[in-house]
Design an enzyme around this catalytic site. Structure first.
Site, mmCIF file in Angstrom:
data_model
loop_
_atom_site.group_PDB
_atom_site.id
_atom_site.type_symbol
_atom_site.label_atom_id
_atom_site.label_comp_id
_atom_site.label_asym_id
_atom_site.label_seq_id
_atom_site.Cartn_x
_atom_site.Cartn_y
_atom_site.Cartn_z
ATOM 1 N N HIS A 99 -3.999 6.285 0.479
ATOM 2 C CA HIS A 99 -4.182 4.905 0.008
ATOM 3 C C HIS A 99 -5.640 4.511 0.247
ATOM 4 C CE1 HIS A 99 -4.144 0.640 -0.302
ATOM 5 N NE2 HIS A 99 -4.257 0.451 0.997
ATOM 6 N N ASN A 159 -9.872 -2.158 -2.998
ATOM 7 C CA ASN A 159 -8.499 -1.873 -2.561
ATOM 8 C C ASN A 159 -7.543 -2.622 -3.493
ATOM 9 O OD1 ASN A 159 -5.971 -1.943 -1.332
ATOM 10 N ND2 ASN A 159 -6.793 -2.133 0.741
ATOM 11 N N CYS A 201 0.805 -1.221 0.000
ATOM 12 C CA CYS A 201 0.000 0.000 0.000
ATOM 13 C C CYS A 201 0.843 1.279 0.000
ATOM 14 C CB CYS A 201 -0.910 -0.024 1.213
ATOM 15 S SG CYS A 201 -1.654 -1.652 1.474
#
Lengths: 82, 345
Positions: free
Chosen positions: B268, B298, B114
């Site tokens: 993120h 995600n 991430c």
């Protein structure tokens, strides 16, 4: 922190009928307990009570009252000064 | 000479996993609940034979087709992935050949999740501003869904596969302006490694025995299935509550700015619920906090370039805007930087 305030926050988080969560309620028996509401619980404790309780500590709490005791311990002046 | 972000393209595999489909697997969930708790409507899933390299080729090809650059322009290719094609060779070397880049082009993989896009920008800036190269491709590509057990809703609701390709290029600098990319703040805490991990498949717990029906046992004698993503979401969330406010304060301090100097905050895109909590905790004005993940979930290291591209397409960014980028997660690893937006509408 007082008990009615804490219980009201839990009712809102889990979106359950008023009066269904008590101090004696087993935490993980609350309807809707899941990985996502677990995260929501950590967020609620941070936002509403200004405490960060670790997931391990929460999982060791059997009842709602056990969790209230952990929050209260975090909020005591000695702990805050530490 | 300074490094600027010149172009971004991204690619999502066509196979969709939406919330009603997820609820067929887990009947005690509802599509509305998944949407409200994650901010995600659908994720894209790579086909069995579709690897990170394939997604990367599609994303970079879109970049070439956009006219931003051509294969012969690229001096250096870096691929951020945790789902490479092989242990070795480096997937970026495979990409050099498949994309028709020059053999005088540098290429490397780096293994971050991430936070990876921030680290990629930092390395690209270093390569360009030390005069080593002029055009760097920062490619992020992940197929985390290949690591996910179908019934593990804690991760299946969140992660999707994607690749993004970002062109960082050298431009004459104007000293009176803030840098186009930078400054940077980085951070690492390996104590969190166990909370977001694929335990098997590496050298510590190889899975060679699987073909013969064997399994790999962990310390508690649980048999672990082949490379499987494990995420302790509550621990990760607690980590972000600790790390991200300090990270944001750190980048403001390093850049000598306040929130008023930031036109757009882009974190993120882990989970919208978590992002909103962080936003409110840090007291970022909601109208300057950008979220774009409902269409793809995600996507690990690709979330920031995807959201940047979407913000650009939506007209939320104009030339000269200051954008704060903040990445945090698996490792634990984190980083933040500032961009001065340089892409034309």
């Amino acid at each position: 922190m007082n008990a009615p305030q804490f219980l009201a926050a839990l009712h809102e988080l889990f979106d359950v009928t008023a009066g269904s969560i008590h101090k004696e309620t087993v935490l993980q028996d609350i309807a809707g307990w899941s990985s996502m509401t677990f995260i929501g619980l950590i967020a609620m404790l941070d936002e509403d009570f200004g405490v960060r309780i670790s997931p391990g500590t929460i999982l060791r709490c059997h009842t709602v009252e056990d969790l209230m005791d952990e929050v209260a311990a975090e909020l005591t002046p000695t702990k805050m000064a530490a | 000479m300074q490094a600027i972000l010149k172009a971004i393209e991204y690619y999502l595999p066509p196979q969709v996993l939406n919330n009603p489909q997820l609820c067929e697997i887990a009947p005690n969930w509802s599509p509305q609940k998944i949407q409200s708790k994650t901010g995600i409507e659908e994720r894209r899933i790579s086909e069995e034979e579709e690897l990170s390299s394939d997604l990367a080729v599609k994303a970079v090809t879109k970049l070439f087709e956009s006219g931003a650059c051509q294969p012969e322009d690229i001096d250096y290719l870096m691929l951020c992935t945790q789902s490479p094609d092989y242990f070795l060779p480096t997937t970026a070397c495979l990409l050099q050949h498949r994309l028709g880049l020059r053999t005088s082009c540098g290429a490397l993989d780096f293994n971050l999740g991430c936070s990876g896009f921030i680290y990629g920008l930092g390395m690209a800036k270093g390569l360009i501003e030390t005069g080593q190269v002029k055009n760097v491709l920062v490619v992020t590509a992940e197929t985390y869904t290949k690591f996910i057990t179908p019934t593990d809703m804690s991760v299946r609701t969140l992660f999707g596969d994607a690749s993004a390709a970002t062109l960082i290029t050298a431009q004459d600098s104007h000293s009176e302006q803030a840098p186009a990319i930078g400054p940077f703040v980085y951070g690492t805490d390996g104590r969190g490694a166990k909370n977001l991990i694929v335990q098997t498949g590496g050298m510590r717990k190889p899975v060679a025995g699987f073909a013969s029906g064997g399994g790999v046992e962990d310390a508690d004698e649980h048999v672990l299935v082949p490379p499987t993503l494990y995420m302790n979401g509550p621990e990760i969330f607690l980590f972000t509550l600790d790390a991200v406010p300090d990270l944001v304060a750190g980048i403001c301090s390093r850049a000598g700015i306040t929130f008023d100097d930031v036109d757009l905050f882009l974190f993120h895109q882990a989970n919208e619920y978590m992002l909103r909590h962080l936003r409110d905790k840090i007291e970022i004005p909601p109208e300057r906090f950008y979220v774009s993940m409902s269409h793809c979930g995600n996507t690990v290291s690709s979330t920031i370039p995807i959201a940047l591209k979407e913000a650009h397409k939506a007209g939320r960014l104009k030339i000269g805007d200051r954008v704060m980028l903040v990445g945090f997660g698996v490792g634990y690893s984190w980083g933040a930087t500032m961009l001065r937006w340089a892409m034309n509408t």
